[in-house]
Design a protein around this motif. Structure first.
Motif, PDB file in Angstrom:
ATOM      1  N   LEU A  21       0.760  -1.236   0.096  1.00 15.19           N
ATOM      2  CA  LEU A  21      -0.093   0.142   0.015  1.00 15.19           C
ATOM      3  C   LEU A  21       0.841   1.323   0.021  1.00 15.19           C
ATOM      4  CD1 LEU A  21      -1.362  -2.139   1.890  1.00 15.19           C
ATOM      5  CD2 LEU A  21      -3.057  -0.440   1.929  1.00 15.19           C
ATOM      6  N   LYS A  22       0.699   2.098  -0.945  1.00 17.95           N
ATOM      7  CA  LYS A  22       1.396   3.154  -1.250  1.00 17.95           C
ATOM      8  C   LYS A  22       1.183   4.555  -0.304  1.00 17.95           C
ATOM      9  CE  LYS A  22       3.416   1.999  -5.735  1.00 17.95           C
ATOM     10  NZ  LYS A  22       3.020   0.750  -5.744  1.00 17.95           N
ATOM     11  N   CYS A  23       1.969   5.143   0.118  1.00 20.53           N
ATOM     12  CA  CYS A  23       1.920   6.331   0.745  1.00 20.53           C
ATOM     13  C   CYS A  23       3.234   7.427   0.397  1.00 20.53           C
ATOM     14  CB  CYS A  23       1.967   6.157   2.390  1.00 20.53           C
ATOM     15  SG  CYS A  23       1.887   7.835   3.324  1.00 20.53           S
ATOM     16  N   ASN A  24       2.966   8.429   0.125  1.00 19.60           N
ATOM     17  CA  ASN A  24       3.988   9.509  -0.203  1.00 19.60           C
ATOM     18  C   ASN A  24       3.551  10.557   0.499  1.00 19.60           C
ATOM     19  OD1 ASN A  24       4.021   7.847  -2.972  1.00 19.60           O
ATOM     20  ND2 ASN A  24       5.978   8.834  -2.456  1.00 19.60           N
ATOM     21  N   TYR A  25       4.509  11.517   1.113  1.00 20.74           N
ATOM     22  CA  TYR A  25       4.349  12.756   1.822  1.00 20.74           C
ATOM     23  C   TYR A  25       4.997  13.789   1.406  1.00 20.74           C
ATOM     24  CZ  TYR A  25       8.517  11.651   4.163  1.00 20.74           C
ATOM     25  OH  TYR A  25      10.116  11.444   4.467  1.00 20.74           O
ATOM     26  N   SER A  26       4.659  14.885   1.622  1.00 21.38           N
ATOM     27  CA  SER A  26       5.472  16.182   1.363  1.00 21.38           C
ATOM     28  C   SER A  26       5.281  16.830   2.425  1.00 21.38           C
ATOM     29  CB  SER A  26       4.826  16.879   0.018  1.00 21.38           C
ATOM     30  OG  SER A  26       3.366  17.264   0.281  1.00 21.38           O
ATOM     31  N   TYR A  27       6.806  17.108   2.974  1.00 23.12           N
ATOM     32  CA  TYR A  27       6.748  17.816   4.217  1.00 23.12           C
ATOM     33  C   TYR A  27       8.386  18.227   4.400  1.00 23.12           C
ATOM     34  CZ  TYR A  27       6.138  19.761   8.796  1.00 23.12           C
ATOM     35  OH  TYR A  27       6.226  20.749   9.997  1.00 23.12           O
ATOM     36  N   SER A  28       8.670  19.483   4.516  1.00 21.15           N
ATOM     37  CA  SER A  28      10.041  19.856   4.355  1.00 21.15           C
ATOM     38  C   SER A  28      10.798  19.795   6.166  1.00 21.15           C
ATOM     39  CB  SER A  28      10.147  21.213   3.954  1.00 21.15           C
ATOM     40  OG  SER A  28       9.244  22.215   4.819  1.00 21.15           O
ATOM     41  N   GLY A  29      10.793  18.590   6.499  1.00 23.18           N
ATOM     42  CA  GLY A  29      11.381  18.364   7.631  1.00 23.18           C
ATOM     43  C   GLY A  29      11.360  16.946   8.018  1.00 23.18           C
ATOM     44  N   SER A  30      11.309  16.811   9.183  1.00 23.14           N
ATOM     45  CA  SER A  30      11.350  15.203   9.611  1.00 23.14           C
ATOM     46  C   SER A  30       9.999  14.643  10.288  1.00 23.14           C
ATOM     47  CB  SER A  30      12.678  14.862  10.439  1.00 23.14           C
ATOM     48  OG  SER A  30      13.734  15.002   9.902  1.00 23.14           O
ATOM     49  N   PRO A  31       9.126  14.599   9.601  1.00 25.19           N
ATOM     50  CA  PRO A  31       8.000  13.981  10.184  1.00 25.19           C
ATOM     51  C   PRO A  31       7.815  12.525  10.895  1.00 25.19           C
ATOM     52  CG  PRO A  31       7.407  13.716   8.054  1.00 25.19           C
ATOM     53  CD  PRO A  31       9.180  14.333   8.042  1.00 25.19           C
ATOM     54  N   GLU A  32       7.119  12.403  11.817  1.00 31.17           N
ATOM     55  CA  GLU A  32       6.691  11.142  12.387  1.00 31.17           C
ATOM     56  C   GLU A  32       5.621  10.376  11.226  1.00 31.17           C
ATOM     57  OE1 GLU A  32       9.573  11.147  14.992  1.00 31.17           O
ATOM     58  OE2 GLU A  32       8.295   9.423  14.418  1.00 31.17           O
ATOM     59  N   LEU A  33       5.828   9.201  10.995  1.00 35.20           N
ATOM     60  CA  LEU A  33       4.828   8.715  10.009  1.00 35.20           C
ATOM     61  C   LEU A  33       4.189   7.446  10.698  1.00 35.20           C
ATOM     62  CD1 LEU A  33       6.774   9.624   6.960  1.00 35.20           C
ATOM     63  CD2 LEU A  33       4.537   9.788   7.054  1.00 35.20           C
ATOM     64  N   PHE A  34       2.906   7.254  10.476  1.00 40.17           N
ATOM     65  CA  PHE A  34       2.292   5.926  11.144  1.00 40.17           C
ATOM     66  C   PHE A  34       1.376   5.380   9.751  1.00 40.17           C
ATOM     67  CE2 PHE A  34       2.911   7.626  15.357  1.00 40.17           C
ATOM     68  CZ  PHE A  34       3.103   8.997  15.128  1.00 40.17           C
ATOM     69  N   TRP A  35       0.930   4.116  10.052  1.00 37.17           N
ATOM     70  CA  TRP A  35      -0.167   3.592   9.519  1.00 37.17           C
ATOM     71  C   TRP A  35      -1.293   3.340  10.638  1.00 37.17           C
ATOM     72  CZ3 TRP A  35      -1.271   2.938   4.257  1.00 37.17           C
ATOM     73  CH2 TRP A  35      -0.383   3.135   3.484  1.00 37.17           C
ATOM     74  N   TYR A  36      -2.398   3.554  10.135  1.00 34.85           N
ATOM     75  CA  TYR A  36      -3.704   3.178  10.989  1.00 34.85           C
ATOM     76  C   TYR A  36      -4.564   2.445  10.224  1.00 34.85           C
ATOM     77  CZ  TYR A  36      -2.894   6.334  14.881  1.00 34.85           C
ATOM     78  OH  TYR A  36      -2.334   7.024  16.061  1.00 34.85           O
ATOM     79  N   VAL A  37      -5.205   1.526  10.798  1.00 38.35           N
ATOM     80  CA  VAL A  37      -6.054   0.677  10.096  1.00 38.35           C
ATOM     81  C   VAL A  37      -7.522   0.562  10.509  1.00 38.35           C
ATOM     82  CG1 VAL A  37      -5.240  -1.542  11.596  1.00 38.35           C
ATOM     83  CG2 VAL A  37      -6.411  -1.872   9.202  1.00 38.35           C
ATOM     84  N   GLN A  38      -8.204   0.401   9.956  1.00 37.30           N
ATOM     85  CA  GLN A  38      -9.940   0.331  10.539  1.00 37.30           C
ATOM     86  C   GLN A  38     -10.470  -1.013   9.661  1.00 37.30           C
ATOM     87  OE1 GLN A  38     -12.448   3.636   9.389  1.00 37.30           O
ATOM     88  NE2 GLN A  38     -13.553   3.094  11.276  1.00 37.30           N
ATOM     89  N   TYR A  39     -10.516  -2.017  10.427  1.00 35.30           N
ATOM     90  CA  TYR A  39     -11.503  -3.131  10.181  1.00 35.30           C
ATOM     91  C   TYR A  39     -12.772  -2.829   9.993  1.00 35.30           C
ATOM     92  CZ  TYR A  39      -6.824  -5.277  11.102  1.00 35.30           C
ATOM     93  OH  TYR A  39      -5.432  -5.559  11.141  1.00 35.30           O
ATOM     94  N   SER A  40     -13.491  -3.688   9.543  1.00 33.59           N
ATOM     95  CA  SER A  40     -15.004  -3.847   9.410  1.00 33.59           C
ATOM     96  C   SER A  40     -15.620  -3.986  10.607  1.00 33.59           C
ATOM     97  CB  SER A  40     -15.721  -4.979   8.339  1.00 33.59           C
ATOM     98  OG  SER A  40     -16.848  -4.590   8.535  1.00 33.59           O
ATOM     99  N   ARG A  41     -16.468  -2.838  10.739  1.00 36.11           N
ATOM    100  CA  ARG A  41     -17.195  -2.644  12.240  1.00 36.11           C
ATOM    101  C   ARG A  41     -16.144  -2.368  13.536  1.00 36.11           C
ATOM    102  NH1 ARG A  41     -20.352  -6.458   9.825  1.00 36.11           N
ATOM    103  NH2 ARG A  41     -22.070  -5.868   8.562  1.00 36.11           N
ATOM    104  N   GLN A  42     -14.839  -2.118  13.162  1.00 38.65           N
ATOM    105  CA  GLN A  42     -14.209  -1.790  14.373  1.00 38.65           C
ATOM    106  C   GLN A  42     -13.679  -0.276  14.175  1.00 38.65           C
ATOM    107  OE1 GLN A  42     -11.052  -4.401  15.194  1.00 38.65           O
ATOM    108  NE2 GLN A  42     -12.288  -6.176  14.396  1.00 38.65           N
ATOM    109  N   ARG A  43     -13.168   0.205  15.580  1.00 37.95           N
ATOM    110  CA  ARG A  43     -12.477   1.482  15.152  1.00 37.95           C
ATOM    111  C   ARG A  43     -11.151   1.628  14.600  1.00 37.95           C
ATOM    112  NH1 ARG A  43     -13.308   3.157  21.412  1.00 37.95           N
ATOM    113  NH2 ARG A  43     -15.204   1.870  20.999  1.00 37.95           N
ATOM    114  N   LEU A  44     -10.825   2.799  14.218  1.00 37.20           N
ATOM    115  CA  LEU A  44      -9.742   3.091  13.735  1.00 37.20           C
ATOM    116  C   LEU A  44      -8.408   2.834  14.837  1.00 37.20           C
ATOM    117  CD1 LEU A  44      -8.323   4.293  11.107  1.00 37.20           C
ATOM    118  CD2 LEU A  44      -8.396   6.617  12.240  1.00 37.20           C
ATOM    119  N   GLN A  45      -7.476   2.104  14.419  1.00 39.03           N
ATOM    120  CA  GLN A  45      -6.339   1.679  15.435  1.00 39.03           C
ATOM    121  C   GLN A  45      -4.909   1.768  14.697  1.00 39.03           C
ATOM    122  OE1 GLN A  45      -6.385  -2.601  16.284  1.00 39.03           O
ATOM    123  NE2 GLN A  45      -8.304  -2.406  15.142  1.00 39.03           N
TER     124      GLN A  45
END
Lengths: 112, 114
Positions: A21-45
């Protein structure tokens, strides 16, 4: 301004196939990056964060500063991986720096 | 259960009305947030609060007024509801305001404005 791009809105793979799963970001610095997932009928985690360099449920993500990418990968997809995946960025050095800026999400479907 | 909870789960109302969404966390966290997820599933930060103090307001209209009576609660009040306010609203919390702190999300409140 920070921006997170997930180019694929929908992604389907067969069970046992590799998935990215692709993710690109644009930010001039050193951000923190995360992946969150939302399964069916569950909350984002939280799935994983780049600073931990961990593998969760077989998923890994490598931060490539040269390409400003943080792609999520798994060598063998499982049916239970079907979910909505969000890449997120937390900018550095600002008040409220824990605010997460999300991509538009990719819905992954693993076909049995 | 230790978690972030939101009420109500669904909210259907007419344009022009005023409504509130409540959020509570029993995780002992210092920081709470509100996010809005539109019809295209785009999730965007609205507010963050740390120890009951507003930290950030991400260009949200004045009709939206968060209120934090204590560290465990962050309620969202919306005045003069508009059609464009229809969305799913997520509350979240984190231990601190640190960049790497995990955010724990509530189940969401689906607001429909008719």
């Amino acid at each position: 301004a920070q921006r997170v791009t997930q180019p694929e809105k929908l992604l389907s793979v067969f069970k046992g196939a590799p998935v990215e799963l692709k993710c690109n970001y644009s930010y001039s610095g050193s951000p923190e990056l995360f992946w969150y997932v939302q399964y069916s009928r569950q909350r984002l985690q939280l799935l994983l964060r780049h600073i931990s360099r961990e593998s969760i449920k077989g998923f890994t993500a490598d931060l490539n500063k040269g390409e400003t990418s943080f792609h999520l990968k798994k060598p063998f997809a499982q049916e239970e991986d079907s979910a909505m995946y969000y890449c997120a960025l937390s900018p550095p050095g600002e008040t409220g720096a824990n605010n997460l800026f999300f991509g538009t999400g990719t819905r992954l479907t693993v076909i049995p | 259960d230790t978690a972030v909870s939101q009420t109500p789960k669904y909210l259907v109302t007419q344009m022009g009305n005023d409504k509130s969404i409540k959020c509570e966390q029993n995780l002992g966290h210092d920081t709470m947030y509100w996010y809005k997820q539109d019809s295209k599933k785009f999730l965007k930060i609205m507010f963050s609060y740390n120890n009951k103090e507003l930290i950030i307001n991400e260009t949200v209209p004045n009709r939206f007024s968060p209120k934090s009576p204590d560290k465990a609660h962050l309620n969202l009040h919306i005045n003069s509801l508009e059609l464009g306010d229809s969305a799913v609203y997520f509350c979240a919390s984190s231990q601190r305001l640190g960049r790497t702190d995990t955010q724990y999300f509530g189940p969401g409140t689906r607001l429909t404005v008719l």
